[in-house]
Design a protein around this motif. Structure first.
Motif, short mmCIF file in Angstrom:
data_model
loop_
_atom_site.label_atom_id
_atom_site.label_comp_id
_atom_site.label_asym_id
_atom_site.label_seq_id
_atom_site.Cartn_x
_atom_site.Cartn_y
_atom_site.Cartn_z
N ARG A 61 0.84 -1.20 0.00
CA ARG A 61 0.00 0.00 0.00
C ARG A 61 0.88 1.25 0.00
O ARG A 61 1.80 1.38 0.79
CB ARG A 61 -0.91 -0.01 1.23
N TRP A 62 0.57 2.17 -0.90
CA TRP A 62 1.33 3.43 -0.98
C TRP A 62 0.98 4.32 0.20
O TRP A 62 -0.18 4.49 0.55
CB TRP A 62 0.99 4.14 -2.28
N VAL A 63 2.02 4.88 0.84
CA VAL A 63 1.82 5.83 1.93
C VAL A 63 2.42 7.16 1.50
O VAL A 63 3.59 7.23 1.12
CB VAL A 63 2.50 5.35 3.23
N GLU A 64 1.61 8.20 1.54
CA GLU A 64 2.06 9.54 1.17
C GLU A 64 2.69 10.20 2.38
O GLU A 64 2.04 10.42 3.40
CB GLU A 64 0.88 10.37 0.67
N ALA A 65 3.98 10.51 2.28
CA ALA A 65 4.70 11.14 3.39
C ALA A 65 4.38 12.62 3.47
O ALA A 65 4.09 13.27 2.45
CB ALA A 65 6.20 10.93 3.24
N ASP A 66 4.44 13.17 4.67
CA ASP A 66 4.23 14.59 4.91
C ASP A 66 5.56 15.31 4.77
O ASP A 66 6.47 15.14 5.59
CB ASP A 66 3.66 14.79 6.32
N ALA A 67 5.69 16.12 3.72
CA ALA A 67 6.96 16.78 3.43
C ALA A 67 7.35 17.80 4.49
O ALA A 67 8.51 18.22 4.56
CB ALA A 67 6.90 17.46 2.07
N ASP A 68 6.42 18.20 5.33
CA ASP A 68 6.71 19.21 6.36
C ASP A 68 7.29 18.59 7.63
O ASP A 68 7.64 19.32 8.56
CB ASP A 68 5.45 20.00 6.70
N ARG B 64 18.14 0.36 7.12
CA ARG B 64 17.23 1.40 7.59
C ARG B 64 17.84 2.77 7.33
O ARG B 64 18.50 3.36 8.16
CB ARG B 64 16.93 1.24 9.09
N LYS B 65 17.61 3.26 6.12
CA LYS B 65 18.04 4.61 5.75
C LYS B 65 17.03 5.64 6.25
O LYS B 65 15.87 5.30 6.53
CB LYS B 65 18.18 4.72 4.24
N GLY B 66 17.45 6.91 6.29
CA GLY B 66 16.53 7.96 6.68
C GLY B 66 15.35 8.06 5.75
O GLY B 66 14.22 8.34 6.18
N GLY B 67 15.57 7.82 4.46
CA GLY B 67 14.49 7.88 3.49
C GLY B 67 13.52 6.73 3.56
O GLY B 67 12.50 6.72 2.87
N HIS B 68 13.83 5.72 4.38
CA HIS B 68 12.95 4.57 4.54
C HIS B 68 12.01 4.75 5.72
O HIS B 68 11.36 3.79 6.15
CB HIS B 68 13.76 3.29 4.70
N VAL B 69 11.97 5.96 6.27
CA VAL B 69 11.01 6.33 7.30
C VAL B 69 10.03 7.33 6.69
O VAL B 69 10.45 8.35 6.15
CB VAL B 69 11.70 6.96 8.53
N LEU B 70 8.75 7.01 6.74
CA LEU B 70 7.73 7.90 6.18
C LEU B 70 6.97 8.57 7.32
O LEU B 70 6.36 7.89 8.16
CB LEU B 70 6.75 7.11 5.31
N GLU B 71 7.01 9.90 7.32
CA GLU B 71 6.32 10.69 8.33
C GLU B 71 4.90 11.00 7.84
O GLU B 71 4.74 11.50 6.73
CB GLU B 71 7.06 12.01 8.58
N VAL B 72 3.91 10.69 8.65
CA VAL B 72 2.53 10.94 8.23
C VAL B 72 1.82 11.80 9.26
O VAL B 72 2.30 12.00 10.38
CB VAL B 72 1.75 9.61 8.00
N ALA B 73 0.68 12.32 8.86
CA ALA B 73 -0.08 13.21 9.72
C ALA B 73 -0.40 12.55 11.05
O ALA B 73 -0.65 11.35 11.12
CB ALA B 73 -1.37 13.63 9.01
N GLY B 74 -0.39 13.36 12.11
CA GLY B 74 -0.70 12.85 13.43
C GLY B 74 0.50 12.29 14.17
O GLY B 74 0.38 11.85 15.31
N GLY B 75 1.67 12.30 13.52
CA GLY B 75 2.88 11.85 14.19
C GLY B 75 3.23 10.38 14.00
O GLY B 75 4.28 9.93 14.48
#
Length: 254
Positions: free
Chosen positions: A89-96, A151-162
């Motif tokens: 499933r695609w997860v859209e990361a929060d760029a902020d 586990r690279k930094g780019g392999h962590v996806l930040e999403v809304a709500g923390g």
């Protein structure tokens, strides 16, 4: 290997992630955005058996599901347009948001933990840092359990709500110690109750449904090694330090 789900013409491919080292295709399945990584697009590696990365990604999802933490987005083994592979499933990361970052050396932001120092593209001193949060700790614990070598930094996806998702788990589940991660900020900190409970759920699951799922995806020795890692971590009761003489951080770190 487990029997892959036949997708027929339901998966519609719309693009490719060109920066990835292996073939990573994006598309839609029944109206939902997904990522598809066919086994045919896996680059041979010297330390992981050929053609096994997709199964390892599915196995990492199964372990994540067993913890109850929703770290890895739903992932399954499928037979798609380019053959057997993993579908996630695609997860859209929060760029902020930025859970893992490079900052000027000596300038660690509040709420962040220092990992290491280095030199940036312009020879400036920099530091690798990551946030000190429960969602990111859960990813770090999952990496310990699954023996994640990437586990690279780019392999962590930040999403809304923390919440934080972890992706790209093809280099997991090896019987030998392979842990390479940017999440070293909690060395020697005791595991909290929910982290202990999550690892205990994985151990318990190995005697039931989780064990059956992993048995169809991995070698028996790899499933046994997973149990040994869980037991060792629970006995230690705290985040370990890197193993002396072995690489501890993936390169590049992002």
């Amino acid at each position: 290997m487990a029997e892959p789900e036949a997708l027929g013409d339901r998966l519609v491919l719309t693009g490719r992630v060109v920066s990835a080292s292996n073939a990573v295709l994006v598309g839609e399945l029944d109206g939902a955005a997904v990522v598809y990584k066919p086994v045919l697009g896996e680059r041979p590696l010297h330390d992981f058996p050929d053609g096994t990365l997709a199964a390892r990604e599915v196995a990492a999802y199964a372990v994540s599901h067993a913890t109850g933490w929703d770290v890895v987005p739903e992932t399954r083994l499928v037979d798609g347009p380019y053959g057997v592979g993993m579908l996630q499933r695609w997860v859209e990361a929060d760029a902020d948001q930025e859970a893992v970052a490079l900052v000027p050396a000596g300038d660690v932001p509040d709420g962040m933990l220092h990992v290491l120092e280095g030199v940036g593209a312009d020879d400036e001193p920099i530091a690798l840092v990551h946030e000190d949060s429960a969602p990111l700790r859960r990813i770090a614990v999952l990496d310990l359990v699954t023996n994640n070598a990437d586990r690279k930094g780019g392999h962590v996806l930040e999403v809304a709500g923390g919440h934080r998702h972890g992706i790209d788990h093809g280099l997991t589940m090896h019987v030998d110690h392979k842990l390479r991660t940017v999440l070293w900020g909690w060395i020697d900190e005791p595991f909290v109750d929910e982290e202990v409970a999550g690892m205990r759920r994985v151990l318990a699951g190995l005697d039931g449904e989780l064990g059956e799922v992993l048995g169809a995806l991995l070698e028996p020795s790899e499933v046994d090694a997973l149990a040994v890692r869980c037991e060792a971590l629970l006995a230690r009761g705290a985040f370990p330090a890197p193993v002396a003489g072995l690489p501890a951080v993936p390169w590049p770190a992002f």
